[in-house]
Scaffold this motif. Sequence first.
Motif, short mmCIF file in Angstrom:
data_model
loop_
_atom_site.label_atom_id
_atom_site.label_comp_id
_atom_site.label_asym_id
_atom_site.label_seq_id
_atom_site.Cartn_x
_atom_site.Cartn_y
_atom_site.Cartn_z
N HIS A 1 -9.42 13.28 5.84
CA HIS A 1 -8.26 13.70 6.63
C HIS A 1 -7.11 12.69 6.53
CE1 HIS A 1 -11.36 16.28 8.26
NE2 HIS A 1 -12.09 15.20 8.51
N GLY A 2 -5.92 13.11 6.99
CA GLY A 2 -4.79 12.20 7.16
C GLY A 2 -4.36 11.50 5.88
N GLN A 3 -3.91 10.24 6.06
CA GLN A 3 -3.38 9.46 4.94
C GLN A 3 -4.43 9.26 3.85
OE1 GLN A 3 -0.07 8.16 4.74
NE2 GLN A 3 -0.77 7.90 2.62
N GLU A 4 -5.69 9.10 4.31
CA GLU A 4 -6.78 8.88 3.34
C GLU A 4 -6.86 10.07 2.38
OE1 GLU A 4 -11.57 7.69 3.49
OE2 GLU A 4 -10.57 8.48 5.29
N ALA A 5 -6.87 11.29 2.92
CA ALA A 5 -6.94 12.50 2.09
C ALA A 5 -5.69 12.60 1.22
CB ALA A 5 -7.07 13.74 2.98
N ASN B 1 -1.76 6.44 -9.09
CA ASN B 1 -0.62 6.18 -8.19
C ASN B 1 -0.92 4.86 -7.50
OD1 ASN B 1 0.49 6.08 -5.42
ND2 ASN B 1 1.54 7.94 -6.07
N PHE B 2 -0.15 3.80 -7.89
CA PHE B 2 -0.50 2.45 -7.44
C PHE B 2 -0.40 2.31 -5.92
CE2 PHE B 2 -1.60 0.69 -11.33
CZ PHE B 2 -0.78 1.26 -12.32
N GLU B 3 0.56 2.95 -5.33
CA GLU B 3 0.74 2.84 -3.88
C GLU B 3 -0.52 3.38 -3.18
OE1 GLU B 3 4.64 4.59 -2.93
OE2 GLU B 3 3.79 4.49 -0.87
N ALA B 4 -0.92 4.58 -3.58
CA ALA B 4 -2.10 5.20 -2.98
C ALA B 4 -3.34 4.35 -3.26
CB ALA B 4 -2.29 6.61 -3.54
N ALA B 5 -3.43 3.83 -4.48
CA ALA B 5 -4.59 3.00 -4.85
C ALA B 5 -4.65 1.74 -3.99
CB ALA B 5 -4.51 2.63 -6.33
N ARG C 1 -7.18 -1.34 0.32
CA ARG C 1 -7.11 -2.16 1.55
C ARG C 1 -8.00 -1.55 2.63
NH1 ARG C 1 -1.71 -2.54 0.27
NH2 ARG C 1 -1.15 -0.82 1.70
N GLN C 2 -8.12 -0.20 2.60
CA GLN C 2 -8.88 0.52 3.64
C GLN C 2 -10.37 0.25 3.51
OE1 GLN C 2 -8.06 4.73 3.86
NE2 GLN C 2 -10.07 5.12 4.80
N SER C 3 -10.91 0.24 2.29
CA SER C 3 -12.35 0.02 2.16
C SER C 3 -12.71 -0.66 0.84
CB SER C 3 -13.11 1.34 2.29
OG SER C 3 -13.58 1.79 1.04
N ALA C 4 -13.66 -1.62 0.96
CA ALA C 4 -14.11 -2.36 -0.23
C ALA C 4 -14.73 -1.40 -1.24
CB ALA C 4 -15.13 -3.42 0.20
N ASN D 1 -12.04 0.23 -3.19
CA ASN D 1 -11.52 -0.80 -4.09
C ASN D 1 -12.43 -0.96 -5.29
OD1 ASN D 1 -9.70 -3.07 -4.76
ND2 ASN D 1 -11.58 -4.28 -4.45
N ALA D 2 -13.76 -0.94 -5.04
CA ALA D 2 -14.72 -1.14 -6.14
C ALA D 2 -14.77 0.08 -7.06
CB ALA D 2 -16.11 -1.40 -5.55
N ILE D 3 -14.39 1.25 -6.55
CA ILE D 3 -14.35 2.46 -7.38
C ILE D 3 -13.10 2.46 -8.25
CG2 ILE D 3 -14.02 4.97 -7.25
CD1 ILE D 3 -15.94 4.92 -4.83
N LEU D 4 -12.05 1.83 -7.75
CA LEU D 4 -10.74 1.90 -8.43
C LEU D 4 -10.54 0.81 -9.48
CD1 LEU D 4 -8.48 2.78 -5.40
CD2 LEU D 4 -8.52 4.02 -7.58
N ARG D 5 -11.31 -0.27 -9.39
CA ARG D 5 -11.02 -1.36 -10.33
C ARG D 5 -12.25 -2.20 -10.62
NH1 ARG D 5 -6.41 -2.93 -8.09
NH2 ARG D 5 -6.53 -1.55 -6.30
N THR D 6 -12.16 -2.95 -11.70
CA THR D 6 -13.15 -3.96 -12.02
C THR D 6 -13.08 -5.05 -10.96
OG1 THR D 6 -13.15 -3.53 -14.39
CG2 THR D 6 -13.66 -5.79 -13.71
#
Length: 467
Positions: free
Chosen positions: A280-284, A295-299, A304-307, A310-315
């Motif tokens: 829901h919300g901003q997360e969705a 999209n770097f902003e969304a990423a 920042r919201q969850s580790a 973060n671990a899914i998005l980058r090395t």
Amino acid sequence: MFIRLMLVAVVFFSGIYSLSDSHASTTSQEDRVLLYDIFSEMIAVPTDTLNGKTPELVAAIVKRLLIAGVPQSYIHEIKHQQDMSNLVVRLPGATTGKRPILLMAHIDVVTAVTEAWTTNPYKLVEIDGYYYGRGTTDNKAGASILIANLIRYVKEGFKPNRDIIVVLTADEETTAGGISHLLSQHRSLIDAEYALNSDAGGGSLENGEYKVFGVQASEKVYLTFHLETHNPGGHSSVPGPENAIYTLAAALERISHYTFPAMLDEITQTYFLKSAQIKHGQEAHDMQKLAAGLNFEAAERLSRQSARYNAILRTTCTPTRLYAGHADNALPRSAKATVNCRILPGHSPDAVEAQLQKLADDKRITFTRDSPPVASPASPLTPHVLDTIEDLMLEKFPGASLVPTMSTGATDGLYVRNAGIPVYGVSAIFGDPHDSRAHGKDERIRIKSFYAASQYWYQLVKNLSSN
Ligand SMILES: [Zn+2]
């Protein structure tokens, strides 16, 4: 799970939820008893590295298979070490020229700290709708389900349209030597068009309702670096400007401020697409943006919201151990740090090392690799496999959404993918995502979820080997 770290994936365990027991009706009492007996027998044999009892467990499983009428010719015990037994059981199919399907589980477990447990970790104990015991989730539930279902297929004379191969490995939690040995020395015995791994994926419940049905289609690559520096040392009462600990600490400090760039692939983009539908919300909103492309902003916001995001998005690379000094009153002659990296499937390990070297920016520090990285290409979301998985999910777990996932940890699937066989992690075990106890104390599995998963696997393998 995860030899090396775990997995995030998502292995879930549950609170007490009043789910209707719709699956029991499809599993006869006799089949439930068979599955229960196999499960309790598996839990009772401590197959952690300390005890090394996989040969004993394999012998017990083989005895049970033979008693159930499974021909000796279907059964292959393979040792890659004196105290390490792997088991391969092949159910021959019609000779249609179709390549086999490989069903994976591991029978080793992480050592349990018995005194920390409420129950005896090596005894299957039922409490308040749960089965407790070491390996109940990771991964003896999966191993028991594969063996019990294979016995059901043999008993009912099921003839798949291709060979069905069950493989139980002996050391997924340590070196994955079992699966590596089978792939390198006995490839023809386990070669397959694709594999289903009971040791990954998994379902999450929310307020008693089926929510997410995770299908793991890729896992990050595991790579550990040792950063080391040396110094002549000397008496600590006359310290000079240089100190091995300072040298290393300064380099680590520089590395600590760096974040690898966000990256997406087919699996993680689909993960965000599907997850956006149940968030829901901003997360969705951010997930929708990522589903449409990087999209770097969304990423950044999700990271920042969850580790985990973060671990899914980058090395990621992080220090896990430090060694330095040899006496309180002597200047350290060396300092060494262990830095553990989890590398996205599409990201080159050499590029990661080059980036870390650039950040350390100090010729006095050497980099060595603990072991060579095992490349593991993401498995394609092949429609006829994913659709079959999803169709049965909708039937068996109404309300659940299929979400492809990338594990941040690793399983034996890493090696199977590396060998060119796509792997789909489909444990189908539903639970509370906030109550994961794999590798920890009082590991448990929700009883209803266990029998539901066994019926799901029973039907899934039939559906995939009948069309
Ligand atoms: Zn496992």
